[in-house]
Design an enzyme around this catalytic site. Structure first.
Site, short mmCIF file in Angstrom:
data_model
loop_
_atom_site.label_atom_id
_atom_site.label_comp_id
_atom_site.label_asym_id
_atom_site.label_seq_id
_atom_site.Cartn_x
_atom_site.Cartn_y
_atom_site.Cartn_z
N CYS A 1 -7.64 6.07 1.84
CA CYS A 1 -8.15 5.78 1.24
C CYS A 1 -9.38 4.01 1.47
O CYS A 1 -10.20 4.55 1.26
CB CYS A 1 -7.71 5.91 -0.31
SG CYS A 1 -7.43 7.43 -1.05
C1 UDX Z 1 -4.63 4.26 -2.87
C2 UDX Z 1 -5.16 3.16 -4.65
O1 UDX Z 1 -4.12 2.75 -4.62
C3 UDX Z 1 -5.38 4.71 -5.43
O2 UDX Z 1 -6.06 4.13 -6.68
C4 UDX Z 1 -6.56 5.42 -4.75
O3 UDX Z 1 -6.76 6.24 -5.26
C5 UDX Z 1 -5.95 6.15 -3.23
O4 UDX Z 1 -5.85 4.34 -2.92
P1 UDX Z 1 -2.82 4.64 -1.94
O5 UDX Z 1 -3.43 4.68 -0.28
O6 UDX Z 1 -2.28 5.94 -1.59
O7 UDX Z 1 -3.60 4.54 -3.02
O8 UDX Z 1 -1.79 3.17 -1.86
P2 UDX Z 1 -1.67 2.19 -2.39
O9 UDX Z 1 -0.37 1.99 -2.88
O10 UDX Z 1 -2.73 2.02 -3.50
O11 UDX Z 1 -1.21 1.18 -1.13
C6 UDX Z 1 -2.80 1.17 -0.17
C7 UDX Z 1 -2.00 0.19 1.13
O12 UDX Z 1 -2.14 -1.01 0.87
C8 UDX Z 1 -0.18 0.78 1.74
O13 UDX Z 1 -0.94 0.55 2.77
C9 UDX Z 1 0.57 -0.37 0.98
O14 UDX Z 1 1.66 -1.03 1.96
C10 UDX Z 1 -0.37 -1.35 0.91
N1 UDX Z 1 -0.23 -2.72 -0.35
C11 UDX Z 1 -0.30 -2.29 -1.66
C12 UDX Z 1 -0.14 -4.00 -0.19
O15 UDX Z 1 -0.39 -4.31 1.57
N2 UDX Z 1 0.61 -5.04 -0.38
C13 UDX Z 1 0.03 -4.38 -1.50
O16 UDX Z 1 0.44 -5.60 -3.27
C14 UDX Z 1 0.09 -3.42 -2.03
#
Ligand code: UDX
Length: 421
Positions: A264
């Site tokens: 996403c």
């Molecule tokens: C995301 C959105 O959170 C969600 O609302 C939307 O519907 C789809 O995209 P997702 O991609 O499943 O969800 O995962 P998410 O938990 O948001 O993490 C995305 C990426 O960001 C991961 O690689 C995670 O490791 C990274 N991340 C997340 C960080 O590096 N730091 C953070 O504080 C949070």
């Protein structure tokens, strides 16, 4: 309610199975019979904790078909949940949405009731009104909001916690232009104890992009500040704990590290940039978010080089998925790390509890371990994904370069470098 779910990918599977749990009758549609076979045998086509159990529990409320018209005729509401992959120029490929709209439109010809068509796929503002609606009207010979309903209902599910997110969402966003569609969605979401935010359709579509863009911005901001904190011996996690206590800011999505991946954030931000630029709008912040994210994995390699000469050495990689609790490797930060290590002439031994079968498809040339413990027997370790089991490993005597803040490694390793701490 009887609901057709078009597309049994991530959004479709989670949405359909969770709505079945809410008591609705679900008709899954997909062009891929293997995915439907999986559903029929009680297995979700996507891995998501808790989803298979819910599917098995609600089997009697779930049917499958490859024929959209069959599903539309038996239901009151159709949710389009097909993928919107990224084109090479960063814009979204609407092929699957368009195909679905044609088939639904044809099915609406014979539909006597007020069928409602909702776009759940992530689409740029204007897509439902300017692409989906005209196709439905043309194919059916009917008029939207008069003979059938149309709307947008973006999802905010996170992989790995999607079932939990579905039932305990912060808010439900619906984009509607007519009272009948609004009533249908209000009835559908009434049992959820969450605010329903109703807007027009293109605003709802925009809310989805802006939510993802803002969350990604928080992460890149935390990473930029984290890089600065590291140089100054300041714990960035403590900084953001303090910063996040301000209720205007909130503490979430400030986990500094190797950056964001997944299906996403990277794709949606690129699409938003293309959307803005096609209209002559500069997107300096969004571009910086991407650039910061792209640069972060290279920092891990630079840190490793401080401690060993990479060429010919055996480097252990802990974690290949884009985040824990998923086998999804799309845009995983492990990909640029492995590419750089290979370029530097490293031998790689990688381990991931779930993502190795996917990773081996793009990197057949590296070695894969049977357990995380096996990876410890390498010259240096790099932590890419914070799987729970990596918090229990014995890091004593090891060289660890950490992209995700695994505290035990920080405490125990002989040489330890955190990417932002
Ligand atoms: C995301 C959105 O959170 C969600 O609302 C939307 O519907 C789809 O995209 P997702 O991609 O499943 O969800 O995962 P998410 O938990 O948001 O993490 C995305 C990426 O960001 C991961 O690689 C995670 O490791 C990274 N991340 C997340 C960080 O590096 N730091 C953070 O504080 C949070």
């Amino acid at each position: 309610m009887k609901i057709s779910i078009i597309g049994t990918g991530y959004v479709g599977s989670v949405t359909g199975i969770c709505f079945a749990e809410m008591g609705h009758q679900i008709f899954f549609v997909d062009i891929d019979q293997t995915k439907l076979n999986a559903i029929n045998s009680g297995k979700s086509p996507v891995f998501e904790p808790g989803l298979d159990d819910l599917l098995v529990k609600n089997r009697n409320k779930v049917s499958t078909t490859t024929d959209i018209s069959e599903a539309v005729h038996q239901t009151d509401l159709t949710m389009i949940c097909v993928g919107t992959p990224q084109k090479t120029d960063g814009s979204s490929d609407l092929r699957f949405i368009i195909d679905a709209a044609h088939a639904i439109g044809k099915a609406l010809i014979k539909d006597r009731k007020y069928h409602t068509v909702i776009v759940k796929s992530t689409v740029l503002p204007g897509t439902t009104n300017n692409v989906v609606q005209p196709i439905l009207e043309e194919e059916s010979g009917k008029e939207a909001t008069v003979n059938f309903g149309i709307g947008s209902n973006p999802e905010f599910l996170k992989e790995g916690s999607a079932v939990q997110d579905f039932f305990h969402t912060d808010r439900i966003v619906i984009g509607v232009n007519d009272p009948k569609t609004k009533k249908t969605l209000d009835d559908l979401y009434e049992p959820f104890r969450a605010p329903i935010f109703a807007t027009d359709i293109k605003t709802a579509e925009m809310i989805k992009y802006v939510s993802n863009a803002f969350l990604a911005t928080k992460i890149s901001f935390a990473n930029e500040i984290g890089n600065l904190c590291k140089m100054n011996g300041i714990d960035t996690y403590e900084v953001f704990r303090g910063v996040g206590m301000d209720s205007r800011i909130n503490p979430h999505f400030f986990r500094s590290g190797i950056g964001f991946g997944g299906s996403c954030f990277p794709k949606d931000i690129q699409a938003l940039i293309s959307f803005a630029e096609s209209q002559g709008i500069e997107t300096r912040i969004l571009k910086a978010v991407i650039k910061t994210n792209d640069d972060q994995p290279q920092k891990l390699i630079t840190l490793l080089k401080r401690h060993i000469n990479i060429k010919g050495r055996k480097i252990g990689i802990l974690g290949l998925s884009f985040k824990p609790d998923t086998d999804d490797i799309r845009e995983s930060r492990a990909i640029p790390v492995v590419l750089s290590l290979l370029e530097e002439g490293a031998q790689i031994l990688a381990y991931d509890p779930m993502a190795m079968p996917e990773f081996v498809k793009i990197f057949p040339q590296i070695s894969y371990a049977k357990s995380s413990k096996e990876v410890l027997e390498t010259d240096a370790l790099m932590i890419i994904t914070e799987w729970n089991e990596f918090f229990d490993l014995d890091y004593r005597e090891k060289i660890v370069i950490d992209g995700r803040k695994v505290n035990k490694a920080e405490r125990e390793a002989r040489i330890y470098e955190g990417i932002c701490w």
